[in-house]
Design an enzyme around this catalytic site. Structure first.
Site, PDB file in Angstrom:
ATOM      1  N   CYS A 143       0.784  -1.236   0.015  1.00 55.08           N
ATOM      2  CA  CYS A 143       0.080   0.010  -0.116  1.00 55.08           C
ATOM      3  C   CYS A 143       0.910   1.159  -0.026  1.00 55.08           C
ATOM      4  CB  CYS A 143      -0.986  -0.090   1.184  1.00 55.08           C
ATOM      5  SG  CYS A 143      -1.824   1.499   1.578  1.00 55.08           S
ATOM      6  N   CYS A 179      -1.386   1.763  -3.174  1.00 58.84           N
ATOM      7  CA  CYS A 179      -2.475   2.885  -2.967  1.00 58.84           C
ATOM      8  C   CYS A 179      -1.736   4.253  -2.841  1.00 58.84           C
ATOM      9  CB  CYS A 179      -3.112   2.662  -1.684  1.00 58.84           C
ATOM     10  SG  CYS A 179      -3.507   1.014  -1.335  1.00 58.84           S
ATOM     11  N   LYS A 229       0.224   5.325  -6.251  1.00 58.56           N
ATOM     12  CA  LYS A 229      -0.753   5.241  -7.221  1.00 58.56           C
ATOM     13  C   LYS A 229      -1.705   6.566  -7.288  1.00 58.56           C
ATOM     14  CE  LYS A 229      -4.471   3.999  -6.326  1.00 58.56           C
ATOM     15  NZ  LYS A 229      -5.182   2.867  -6.237  1.00 58.56           N
ATOM     16  N   TYR A 248      -8.645  -3.597 -11.324  1.00 62.14           N
ATOM     17  CA  TYR A 248      -8.174  -2.337 -10.589  1.00 62.14           C
ATOM     18  C   TYR A 248      -7.107  -1.881 -11.131  1.00 62.14           C
ATOM     19  CZ  TYR A 248     -11.615  -3.095  -6.474  1.00 62.14           C
ATOM     20  OH  TYR A 248     -12.489  -3.275  -5.260  1.00 62.14           O
ATOM     21  N   GLU A 262      -6.600   1.425 -13.389  1.00 54.55           N
ATOM     22  CA  GLU A 262      -6.058   2.710 -12.861  1.00 54.55           C
ATOM     23  C   GLU A 262      -4.598   2.981 -13.371  1.00 54.55           C
ATOM     24  OE1 GLU A 262      -5.800   1.707  -8.777  1.00 54.55           O
ATOM     25  OE2 GLU A 262      -7.715   2.236  -8.201  1.00 54.55           O
ATOM     26  N   HIS A 299     -26.989  21.249  -2.162  1.00 58.24           N
ATOM     27  CA  HIS A 299     -26.864  21.638  -3.507  1.00 58.24           C
ATOM     28  C   HIS A 299     -26.313  22.716  -3.847  1.00 58.24           C
ATOM     29  CE1 HIS A 299     -29.456  22.432  -7.348  1.00 58.24           C
ATOM     30  NE2 HIS A 299     -29.260  23.596  -7.315  1.00 58.24           N
ATOM     31  N   GLU A 305     -25.906  14.877  -4.345  1.00 56.98           N
ATOM     32  CA  GLU A 305     -27.425  14.955  -3.956  1.00 56.98           C
ATOM     33  C   GLU A 305     -28.357  14.015  -4.847  1.00 56.98           C
ATOM     34  OE1 GLU A 305     -29.299  18.789  -4.917  1.00 56.98           O
ATOM     35  OE2 GLU A 305     -27.721  19.128  -6.265  1.00 56.98           O
TER      36      GLU A 305
HETATM   37  P1  NDP Z   1      -8.056  -7.807 -10.392  1.00 53.92           P
HETATM   38  O1  NDP Z   1      -8.262  -9.306  -9.966  1.00 53.92           O
HETATM   39  O2  NDP Z   1      -8.760  -6.897  -9.815  1.00 53.92           O
HETATM   40  O3  NDP Z   1      -7.750  -8.027 -12.024  1.00 53.92           O
HETATM   41  C1  NDP Z   1      -6.898  -8.915 -12.575  1.00 53.92           C
HETATM   42  C2  NDP Z   1      -7.242  -8.762 -13.968  1.00 53.92           C
HETATM   43  O4  NDP Z   1      -6.146  -9.717 -14.733  1.00 53.92           O
HETATM   44  C3  NDP Z   1      -8.727  -9.266 -14.737  1.00 53.92           C
HETATM   45  O5  NDP Z   1      -9.027  -8.066 -15.611  1.00 53.92           O
HETATM   46  C4  NDP Z   1      -8.357 -10.688 -14.846  1.00 53.92           C
HETATM   47  O6  NDP Z   1      -9.416 -11.066 -15.993  1.00 53.92           O
HETATM   48  C5  NDP Z   1      -7.009 -10.560 -15.565  1.00 53.92           C
HETATM   49  N1  NDP Z   1      -6.319 -11.842 -15.863  1.00 53.92           N
HETATM   50  C6  NDP Z   1      -6.319 -12.802 -14.832  1.00 53.92           C
HETATM   51  N2  NDP Z   1      -5.497 -13.770 -15.079  1.00 53.92           N
HETATM   52  C7  NDP Z   1      -5.613 -13.854 -16.467  1.00 53.92           C
HETATM   53  C8  NDP Z   1      -5.381 -14.542 -17.472  1.00 53.92           C
HETATM   54  N3  NDP Z   1      -4.732 -15.658 -17.421  1.00 53.92           N
HETATM   55  N4  NDP Z   1      -5.392 -14.256 -18.934  1.00 53.92           N
HETATM   56  C9  NDP Z   1      -5.830 -12.907 -19.172  1.00 53.92           C
HETATM   57  N5  NDP Z   1      -6.384 -11.935 -18.345  1.00 53.92           N
HETATM   58  C10 NDP Z   1      -6.200 -12.412 -16.774  1.00 53.92           C
HETATM   59  O7  NDP Z   1      -6.367  -7.786  -9.736  1.00 53.92           O
HETATM   60  P2  NDP Z   1      -5.442  -6.562  -9.637  1.00 53.92           P
HETATM   61  O8  NDP Z   1      -4.061  -7.116 -10.096  1.00 53.92           O
HETATM   62  O9  NDP Z   1      -5.820  -5.437 -10.675  1.00 53.92           O
HETATM   63  O10 NDP Z   1      -5.773  -6.026  -8.214  1.00 53.92           O
HETATM   64  C11 NDP Z   1      -5.440  -7.110  -7.124  1.00 53.92           C
HETATM   65  C12 NDP Z   1      -6.375  -6.684  -5.985  1.00 53.92           C
HETATM   66  O11 NDP Z   1      -5.591  -5.523  -5.256  1.00 53.92           O
HETATM   67  C13 NDP Z   1      -7.740  -5.956  -6.540  1.00 53.92           C
HETATM   68  O12 NDP Z   1      -8.617  -7.208  -6.620  1.00 53.92           O
HETATM   69  C14 NDP Z   1      -8.010  -5.283  -5.472  1.00 53.92           C
HETATM   70  O13 NDP Z   1      -8.550  -6.164  -4.213  1.00 53.92           O
HETATM   71  C15 NDP Z   1      -6.620  -4.746  -4.994  1.00 53.92           C
HETATM   72  N6  NDP Z   1      -6.388  -3.310  -5.443  1.00 53.92           N
HETATM   73  C16 NDP Z   1      -7.463  -2.365  -4.941  1.00 53.92           C
HETATM   74  C17 NDP Z   1      -7.149  -1.231  -5.429  1.00 53.92           C
HETATM   75  C18 NDP Z   1      -8.097   0.014  -4.624  1.00 53.92           C
HETATM   76  O14 NDP Z   1      -8.591  -0.239  -3.730  1.00 53.92           O
HETATM   77  N7  NDP Z   1      -8.279   1.144  -5.609  1.00 53.92           N
HETATM   78  C19 NDP Z   1      -6.435  -0.750  -6.478  1.00 53.92           C
HETATM   79  C20 NDP Z   1      -5.480  -1.884  -6.857  1.00 53.92           C
HETATM   80  C21 NDP Z   1      -5.612  -2.963  -6.391  1.00 53.92           C
HETATM   81  P3  NDP Z   1     -10.872 -11.542 -15.632  1.00 53.92           P
HETATM   82  O15 NDP Z   1     -11.615 -10.484 -14.984  1.00 53.92           O
HETATM   83  O16 NDP Z   1     -11.334 -12.076 -16.877  1.00 53.92           O
HETATM   84  O17 NDP Z   1     -10.441 -12.705 -14.781  1.00 53.92           O
END
Ligand code: NDP
Length: 462
Positions: free
Chosen positions: A42, A47, A50, A176, A180, A434, A439
């Site tokens: 983080c 976080c 980022k 996510y 981002e 407002h 709102e």
């Molecule tokens: P996510 O699980 O959000 O996203 C992973 C992405 O990778 C998805 O689009 C998934 O596709 C794709 N993917 C996974 N495996 C494959 C594959 N074999 N081939 C092609 N595409 C694939 O993970 P992130 O790494 O983005 O983030 C991890 C976690 O960290 C998040 O889930 C969240 O909990 C946390 N986070 C929170 C943030 C916030 O609060 N703002 C910011 C960043 C991270 P598909 O959906 O089709 O499986």
């Protein structure tokens, strides 16, 4: 037997630091080992840095939009190195605070890797320590896909060590981090392609949000490539070529794998301790965060449940209170508000329309509008979407979803209401502030549709 520590924590990230600090405050003798950086993902590669980069993109847009409001500004460009320096300084400051917080609470810290030798003994750097209870809070690591040339691609950590903005970027994934990062890089001036295997980004989010985010990303000039996977990355004349499953190619200066994170459990000696993991390597825990060894606990991303910093700190605090504070309690995993810092951001709490409709009949309220600021600025891709999903039987708001400016800030307050079980009538009798976008959440009068109502015969057929 006398142990060196009442609690030993492996991992100095959000979960580990909070649990260690609060436990020590309750009088426990606590040690923490961190091999990489205090504050964990983080603070150091997640976080915090980022969000600073998200803020940087906002200034660029405001400067551009200012002309419509009468300002005569000259924007000469963006200095990546200056942003990186400011960001790194803030990260170092916060990471230092984490270390000091522990020392200030009498926690013994080890800048070293820890590994189980048996269920109560750890090798911590050169030392051997014993502990009555142990917490595994080692977090996760970004994963590349296993395709030829994957080593040419970057992972999310690498954004924070890049020396310059890559001009053309391919982002693989649509979760996510992918969205981002795509918005940060586009917002600072890169050409961005997002490549993902599903029809829509952000699996698990409400479908209206998923559709609206496509419009928002395209509106700022990103190229979206749904229904594809990368098949190979090659280096050609100093550039990268990404081959896609639909036989198209993309040329890029940088390729980011944003394809999920894996729990950090390899090499921890979990077998020696008798701690079980699941097929994806996550530590298996019960609802009290106990592993298969009753005195060993695990929290945060290493259990791969709700991988969010506030969830890690909340569960870490609750565990410390339970073990050493004589205040047994649990942090709830229900109705966790969350945000995706896209441009504009997404905020959400509770159930999506599809999740709610699977449980019973719901009423859906939706509004879409251009925020006042952008009726003036004329900026594209800034339409706001706000949505409530309401249980027909109880009138409770089961889910609230927003894509639009300030969504993350607005959703924190809505999250309290949803958590308290607020009804649509409660929302309706709240007076709006407002003029704001927020709102709209208390003035959604017209039901857009009814969902989850199926005749029994159709239910049986599915
Ligand atoms: P996510 O699980 O959000 O996203 C992973 C992405 O990778 C998805 O689009 C998934 O596709 C794709 N993917 C996974 N495996 C494959 C594959 N074999 N081939 C092609 N595409 C694939 O993970 P992130 O790494 O983005 O983030 C991890 C976690 O960290 C998040 O889930 C969240 O909990 C946390 N986070 C929170 C943030 C916030 O609060 N703002 C910011 C960043 C991270 P598909 O959906 O089709 O499986």
């Amino acid at each position: 037997m006398a142990y060196d520590f009442d609690l030993f924590v492996i991992g100095g990230g959000s979960a580990g630091v909070r649990c260690a600090r609060i436990s020590a405050g309750h009088g426990a003798r606590v040690g923490v080992a961190e091999e990489r950086f205090w504050g964990g993902t983080c603070v150091n590669v997640g976080c915090v840095p980022k969000k600073i980069m998200v803020n940087a993109t906002e200034y660029g847009q405001w400067a551009e939009d200012a002309a419509a409001f009468g300002w005569d500004l000259e924007v000469k460009g963006h200095d990546w190195a200056r942003l990186a320096e400011a960001r790194n300084r803030e990260v170092a400051r916060l990471s230092g605070i984490y270390g000091k917080l522990l020392a200030g609470n009498g926690v013994t810290t080890f800048d070293a890797r820890a590994k189980f030798l048996d269920a109560h003994t750890l090798q911590v750097g050169e030392q051997r320590v014993t502990a009555e209870r142990i917490l595994i809070a080692t977090g996760g690591t970004p994963q590349r896909l296993e395709i030829p040339g994957a080593e040419l691609g970057l992972i999310s950590d690498d954004l924070f060590t890049l020396k310059a903005l890559p001009k053309r970027v391919v982002v693989i994934g649509a979760g996510y981090i992918a969205l981002e990062f795509a918005c940060i890089l586009r917002g600072l001036g890169a050409e961005v392609d997002v490549m993902y295997r599903a029809a829509l980004p952000l699996r698990g989010f409400d479908d209206d949000i998923r559709t609206a985010v496509v419009e928002a990303l395209q509106g700022q000039g990103m190229r979206l490539n749904p229904d594809v996977s990368p098949t190979r990355i090659t280096q050609v004349n100093g550039h990268l070529m990404v081959a896609m499953s639909n036989n198209f190619m993309r040329e890029a200066d940088a390729v980011f794998f944003c394809t999920g994170r894996s729990p950090n459990t390899a090499g921890l000696g979990l077998e020696e301790a008798g701690v079980e993991t699941n097929a994806s390597g996550a530590v298996v825990v019960d609802e009290d965060h106990r592993t298969s060894q009753a005195h060993i606990y695990a929290l945060g991303d290493v259990i791969d449940r709700v991988n969010l910093t506030p969830m890690a700190t909340a569960t870490g605090h609750a565990l410390a209170d339970t073990l050493f504070g004589n205040k047994p309690r649990k942090a709830s995993y229900d109705d966790v508000p969350t945000a995706v810092f896209t441009n504009p951001p997404i905020g959400t709490v509770g159930l999506s329309e599809a999740e709610a409709a699977a449980r019973g009949p719901v009423d859906v309220y939706v509004t879409r509008f251009t925020p006042m600021r952008h009726t003036i600025s004329g900026r594209q891709g800034r339409r706001t979407l706000m949505k409530l999903v309401v249980c027909q039987k109880t009138d409770k708001v089961l889910g609230a979803h927003m894509l639009g400016e300030d969504a993350a800030e607005i959703m924190q307050g809505i999250g309290i209401a949803v958590r308290m079980g607020a009804t649509k009538a409660d929302f309706d009798r709240t007076i709006g502030i407002h003029p704001t976008a927020a709102e709209e959440f208390v003035t959604l009068r017209t039901r857009a549709r009814e969902a989850g109502v199926q005749p029994p015969s159709q239910q049986a057929a599915e």
